[in-house]
Write a protein that holds these residues in place. Structure first.
Motif: not given
Length: 241
Positions: A143-153, A182-194
């Motif tokens: 997932l790539q979240f909007n920069g302004s939403s990286l805290d609460g939302p 390793n955000t420097g090499n990724s456009e994504y901000t979060h990961g999930v594995v289920i």
């Protein structure tokens, strides 16, 4: 940082459990179009058996993706106990030789994602051991979240997903989530594995009204990009070793 894990249905209602931090490693591969079955088996065999040839890898699953978004064909999931062990893994001569001799010749390229999470402080949960980890479906969600939403939302959306997976112990064996390290090499901000118990369990959860309601209300308003991948898990270790 929250995580949910349902290694057994009896885990629900047992109160607060001690957690253990882990590092989740995801590798997505773009195999060549003319990859033969023998070449595919060779690549996956060597990647899978790295856990027996080098220290640090405490769990692994891999397979051919059921769908082919962005031309990715295979996914490899590995778990490490610390960031230090992950760093050693990337520089390990044996692993680099596996990439050079058994991965690079068969693919156009690959990309890595790592995120920090937590699991129950239980040997079966940490090492993904037990019969129910031998099969099923592995879902990888980036997932790539909007920069302004990286805290609460963002935290609220991820917590909502975590809480939802707890409600489906009959479908889900274990789920982890966390921010990409390793955000420097990724456009994504979060990961999930289920890990789902079966393909039917995967389909039931992904098509459920509960999941789709959370996705539309919590994720869609703040997610810029999402990549959802899944592959079947079989007891491959018994065949490859």
């Amino acid at each position: 940082m929250a995580v949910v894990s349902a290694v057994g249905e009896g885990n629900l209602g047992t109160g607060v459990q001690k957690k253990r931090k882990v590092i989740e490693h995801i590798c997505l591969v773009k195999a060549k179009e003319d990859l033969s079955e023998e070449q595919e088996n060779d690549m996956l065999d060597y990647l899978y058996t790295t856990q027996y040839q080098m220290r640090g890898i405490i769990a692994i699953s891999l397979g051919r993706l059921s769908e082919n978004p962005e031309e990715y064909t295979h996914a490899i999931f590995m778990r490490f106990q610390t960031k230090e062990e992950l760093a050693k893994f990337y520089e390990n001569p044996f692993y680099l030789r596996v990439l050079e001799e058994h991965v690079n010749p068969y693919c156009h390229g690959f990309v890595n994602f790592d995120y920090e999470s937590e699991v129950e402080d239980d040997i079966l949960a940490i090492f993904r051991k037990g019969e129910e980890f031998n099969y099923g479906v592995e879902l990888v969600l980036l997932l790539q979240f909007n920069g302004s939403s990286l805290d609460g939302p963002t935290e609220d959306a991820m917590a909502s997903l975590a809480n939802l997976t707890v409600e489906f112990p009959s479908l889900i064996v274990q789920a982890t989530k966390g921010p990409i390290v390793n955000t420097g090499n990724s456009e994504y901000t979060h990961g999930v594995v289920i890990r789902f118990r079966s393909s039917e369990a995967f389909k039931m959860f992904m098509s459920s009204s509960e999941y789709n309601t959370i996705w539309k209300s919590k994720f869609e308003p703040i997610v810029q990009k999402a990549l959802s991948l899944h592959f079947s898990v079989d007891p491959v270790g018994k065949e490859l070793m």
